[in-house]
Design a protein around this motif. Structure first.
Motif, PDB file in Angstrom:
ATOM      1  N   ALA A 145      -7.413  -3.955   2.625  1.00 18.82           N
ATOM      2  CA  ALA A 145      -7.149  -2.629   2.067  1.00 18.82           C
ATOM      3  C   ALA A 145      -7.610  -1.539   3.025  1.00 18.82           C
ATOM      4  O   ALA A 145      -6.906  -0.538   3.232  1.00 18.82           O
ATOM      5  CB  ALA A 145      -7.849  -2.482   0.715  1.00 18.82           C
ATOM      6  N   ARG A 146      -8.798  -1.712   3.624  1.00 19.27           N
ATOM      7  CA  ARG A 146      -9.294  -0.716   4.585  1.00 19.27           C
ATOM      8  C   ARG A 146      -8.395  -0.672   5.817  1.00 19.27           C
ATOM      9  O   ARG A 146      -8.165   0.399   6.401  1.00 19.27           O
ATOM     10  CB  ARG A 146     -10.743  -1.022   4.972  1.00 19.27           C
ATOM     11  CG  ARG A 146     -11.704  -0.859   3.813  1.00 19.27           C
ATOM     12  CD  ARG A 146     -13.151  -0.829   4.245  1.00 19.27           C
ATOM     13  NE  ARG A 146     -14.032  -0.679   3.105  1.00 19.27           N
ATOM     14  CZ  ARG A 146     -14.258   0.466   2.462  1.00 19.27           C
ATOM     15  NH1 ARG A 146     -13.663   1.581   2.879  1.00 19.27           N
ATOM     16  NH2 ARG A 146     -15.067   0.515   1.422  1.00 19.27           N
ATOM     17  N   PHE A 149      -5.637   1.999  -2.820  1.00 22.79           N
ATOM     18  CA  PHE A 149      -6.785   1.251  -2.303  1.00 22.79           C
ATOM     19  C   PHE A 149      -7.302   0.264  -3.339  1.00 22.79           C
ATOM     20  O   PHE A 149      -7.620  -0.892  -3.010  1.00 22.79           O
ATOM     21  CB  PHE A 149      -7.895   2.212  -1.876  1.00 22.79           C
ATOM     22  CG  PHE A 149      -9.067   1.521  -1.247  1.00 22.79           C
ATOM     23  CD1 PHE A 149      -9.012   1.070   0.066  1.00 22.79           C
ATOM     24  CD2 PHE A 149     -10.230   1.292  -1.980  1.00 22.79           C
ATOM     25  CE1 PHE A 149     -10.091   0.419   0.639  1.00 22.79           C
ATOM     26  CE2 PHE A 149     -11.312   0.642  -1.410  1.00 22.79           C
ATOM     27  CZ  PHE A 149     -11.235   0.198  -0.091  1.00 22.79           C
ATOM     28  N   ASP A 150      -7.383   0.688  -4.588  1.00 18.66           N
ATOM     29  CA  ASP A 150      -7.909  -0.184  -5.641  1.00 18.66           C
ATOM     30  C   ASP A 150      -7.023  -1.419  -5.814  1.00 18.66           C
ATOM     31  O   ASP A 150      -7.528  -2.548  -5.864  1.00 18.66           O
ATOM     32  CB  ASP A 150      -8.000   0.599  -6.953  1.00 18.66           C
ATOM     33  CG  ASP A 150      -8.777  -0.147  -8.019  1.00 18.66           C
ATOM     34  OD1 ASP A 150      -9.984   0.091  -8.160  1.00 18.66           O
ATOM     35  OD2 ASP A 150      -8.168  -0.985  -8.720  1.00 18.66           O
ATOM     36  N   GLU A 176     -10.774  -6.373   0.262  1.00 15.06           N
ATOM     37  CA  GLU A 176     -11.218  -5.061   0.718  1.00 15.06           C
ATOM     38  C   GLU A 176     -10.958  -4.836   2.196  1.00 15.06           C
ATOM     39  O   GLU A 176     -10.567  -3.734   2.610  1.00 15.06           O
ATOM     40  CB  GLU A 176     -12.709  -4.866   0.422  1.00 15.06           C
ATOM     41  CG  GLU A 176     -13.193  -3.473   0.779  1.00 15.06           C
ATOM     42  CD  GLU A 176     -14.633  -3.212   0.375  1.00 15.06           C
ATOM     43  OE1 GLU A 176     -15.169  -2.147   0.749  1.00 15.06           O
ATOM     44  OE2 GLU A 176     -15.228  -4.063  -0.313  1.00 15.06           O
ATOM     45  N   SER A 189      -4.749  -2.642  -3.704  1.00 17.11           N
ATOM     46  CA  SER A 189      -4.716  -3.438  -2.469  1.00 17.11           C
ATOM     47  C   SER A 189      -5.981  -4.265  -2.317  1.00 17.11           C
ATOM     48  O   SER A 189      -5.934  -5.419  -1.876  1.00 17.11           O
ATOM     49  CB  SER A 189      -4.528  -2.525  -1.253  1.00 17.11           C
ATOM     50  OG  SER A 189      -3.267  -1.893  -1.280  1.00 17.11           O
ATOM     51  N   THR A 190      -7.124  -3.691  -2.698  1.00 19.01           N
ATOM     52  CA  THR A 190      -8.385  -4.428  -2.630  1.00 19.01           C
ATOM     53  C   THR A 190      -8.368  -5.613  -3.580  1.00 19.01           C
ATOM     54  O   THR A 190      -8.763  -6.728  -3.219  1.00 19.01           O
ATOM     55  CB  THR A 190      -9.563  -3.506  -2.977  1.00 19.01           C
ATOM     56  OG1 THR A 190      -9.635  -2.453  -2.011  1.00 19.01           O
ATOM     57  CG2 THR A 190     -10.875  -4.267  -2.992  1.00 19.01           C
ATOM     58  N   ARG A 191      -7.883  -5.395  -4.790  1.00 17.03           N
ATOM     59  CA  ARG A 191      -7.866  -6.457  -5.783  1.00 17.03           C
ATOM     60  C   ARG A 191      -6.959  -7.608  -5.338  1.00 17.03           C
ATOM     61  O   ARG A 191      -7.294  -8.776  -5.511  1.00 17.03           O
ATOM     62  CB  ARG A 191      -7.391  -5.917  -7.131  1.00 17.03           C
ATOM     63  CG  ARG A 191      -7.340  -6.961  -8.237  1.00 17.03           C
ATOM     64  CD  ARG A 191      -6.863  -6.353  -9.537  1.00 17.03           C
ATOM     65  NE  ARG A 191      -7.838  -5.492 -10.161  1.00 17.03           N
ATOM     66  CZ  ARG A 191      -8.815  -5.921 -10.954  1.00 17.03           C
ATOM     67  NH1 ARG A 191      -8.973  -7.213 -11.193  1.00 17.03           N
ATOM     68  NH2 ARG A 191      -9.657  -5.078 -11.509  1.00 17.03           N
ATOM     69  N   TYR A 233       0.837  -1.204   0.000  1.00 18.13           N
ATOM     70  CA  TYR A 233       0.000   0.000   0.000  1.00 18.13           C
ATOM     71  C   TYR A 233       0.873   1.255   0.000  1.00 18.13           C
ATOM     72  O   TYR A 233       0.615   2.205  -0.743  1.00 18.13           O
ATOM     73  CB  TYR A 233      -0.922  -0.021   1.223  1.00 18.13           C
ATOM     74  CG  TYR A 233      -1.902   1.124   1.279  1.00 18.13           C
ATOM     75  CD1 TYR A 233      -3.144   1.028   0.666  1.00 18.13           C
ATOM     76  CD2 TYR A 233      -1.580   2.306   1.944  1.00 18.13           C
ATOM     77  CE1 TYR A 233      -4.055   2.080   0.714  1.00 18.13           C
ATOM     78  CE2 TYR A 233      -2.472   3.368   1.992  1.00 18.13           C
ATOM     79  CZ  TYR A 233      -3.707   3.248   1.370  1.00 18.13           C
ATOM     80  OH  TYR A 233      -4.596   4.298   1.402  1.00 18.13           O
TER      81      TYR A 233
END
Length: 433
Positions: free
Chosen positions: A327-328, A315-316, A324, A318-320, A267
């Motif tokens: 990522a949060r 964020f995008d 999620e 890391s979520t992928r 991140y």
């Protein structure tokens, strides 16, 4: 997205660097099956691979079928493109383990559900290993002249320093891959980064010769009168501002595997993306719409210091890759990592794992602020004392200028949140016996 729109999608994203003749006409007739090769030289993809993975993602979204070639055969030789030295040769057990790991990571980007666009993953050992030397020279080698091979940029860049015949032959092996996939798997296009154009065109030339096609004749407008049967497409390279291949940080390569690069470091890599590159990366490395990217671009140009584009990109991705929830969690940790004071022991525990730190036992009950600064990595006792006296040191949000004073109480009886200067943060943790 339909097949004719694929090139439009790649164009607005800036992903279309080179394409061979006739591709637009071919895509107008319907979806295409295309492949990209990965040499399985590590247990994980790294961020330098992401641009190629997104080419496959956009291909599938347009209805095309992605084919992933794991270079079990070519990986034992190594592509000289962009390399200054010859790679180590890999054994079969290593390649098999790496291939399985790459498949798991690609599932974060591609939909492997049954259907016409279901990706296919193959290992080029399955056909290259079956070829005898005689078969290879007779069926593949005869179609390549030495001047043609010497003219490739990847070869020219290595000739002066020395290049083995093994690496010199790489372009013919990759061309053999394209020929096999074209004839037996219905694959009509190879994709890759700009540094792969020489290898891709070698495959196109081999296919043309094996199929007995003449050089394309031109019609009255100067365009080819006959549509080729195979095509190539290249993206730009993912480069830093200095022109180096992207994918490394101060800690080395940035991998997708959380065991090799922590979600925190992943991140942070993107949250610290260059202001001049981040808008390109939003187009290249996400599936955000043109309107979404344009909106972030407006925010970025108006207030670059807010780093909204970097936040969205980090964020995008890391979520992928990490999910999620993770990522949060990284968003919260990133905010805490630069906060003057952190009082939540759970956050401090996570920051200790992410940032590193120092441990201490009961001896710290008698420590001064100077002792804490030295343990936190401020340097020698003299250097630590100067940092403290100059006002560049704080513990648990409390600035200390007297090196002989006592530090503030531990958070939850266990943690110190230490600030060394304006940017460096370290967590001190009491050992639990």
């Amino acid at each position: 997205m339909s097949a004719p729109v694929l090139l439009e999608e790649l164009r607005w994203r800036g992903l279309l660097h080179l394409a061979s003749e006739g591709l637009e006409a071919r895509l107008a007739r319907g979806p295409i099956s295309a492949y990209i090769g990965f040499d399985a030289s590590a247990t994980s993809l790294h961020v330098g691979h992401l641009l190629q993975v997104f080419l496959l993602t956009h291909l599938q979204r347009a209805g095309g079928r992605p084919v992933i070639v794991i270079g079990g055969g070519t990986g034992m030789i190594g592509d000289p493109s962009g390399k200054s030295t010859e790679r180590k040769l890999l054994d079969e057990a290593t390649i098999e383990a790496n291939s399985a790991a790459l498949r798991r990571q690609l599932e974060h980007f591609l939909d492997f559900s049954p259907g016409p666009a279901q990706p296919r993953m193959v290992d080029n050992r399955d056909w290259l290993a079956r070829m005898s030397v005689i078969d290879f020279l007779r069926d593949i080698g005869k179609h390549f002249t030495v001047p043609y091979m010497l003219a490739k940029d990847s070869v020219q860049a290595r000739l002066a320093a020395g290049m083995s015949f093994t690496e010199f032959s790489y372009q013919t092996l990759q061309a053999a891959d394209f020929l096999h996939l074209h004839l037996h798997e219905g694959v009509d296009m190879q994709m890759g980064g700009a540094d792969q154009w020489g290898n891709i065109t070698a495959g196109l030339e081999l296919i043309r010769r094996v199929e007995g096609r003449e050089e394309p004749a031109l019609d009255g407008d100067g365009a080819s009168a006959a549509e080729p049967s195979a095509f190539g497409l290249c993206s730009p390279l993912l480069l830093t501002r200095s022109g180096q291949k992207m994918g490394k940080s101060e800690k080395g390569a940035v991998f997708l595997d959380p065991a090799l690069t922590s979600p925190f470091d992943f991140y942070q890599y993107w949250i610290n993306d260059d202001d001049l590159l981040v808008l390109d990366h939003l187009r290249w490395l996400t599936t955000m719409s043109e309107a979404e990217v344009a909106s972030l671009a407006d925010e970025h140009r108006a207030r670059p210091e807010a780093r909204r584009a970097q936040q969205a990109l980090a964020f995008d991705l890391s979520t992928r890759i990490h999910g999620e929830a993770e990522a949060r969690r990284q968003v919260a940790l990133a905010e805490a990592a630069y906060a003057p004071e952190v009082n939540d022991p759970l956050v401090l525990a996570s920051l200790y794992e992410a940032l590193g730190g120092f441990e201490f036992g009961t001896e710290a009950d008698a420590w001064t602020v100077l002792d804490v600064a030295v343990a936190a990595g401020a340097g020698s006792r003299g250097e630590a004392r100067r940092l403290i006296e100059q006002g560049g040191f704080s513990v648990n949000g409390q600035r200390r200028s007297d090196a002989s004073s006592a530090p503030p109480p531990l958070v939850d009886g266990r943690y110190w949140w230490v600030a060394l200067g304006r940017k460096r943060r370290v967590v001190g943790r009491r050992r639990v016996d």
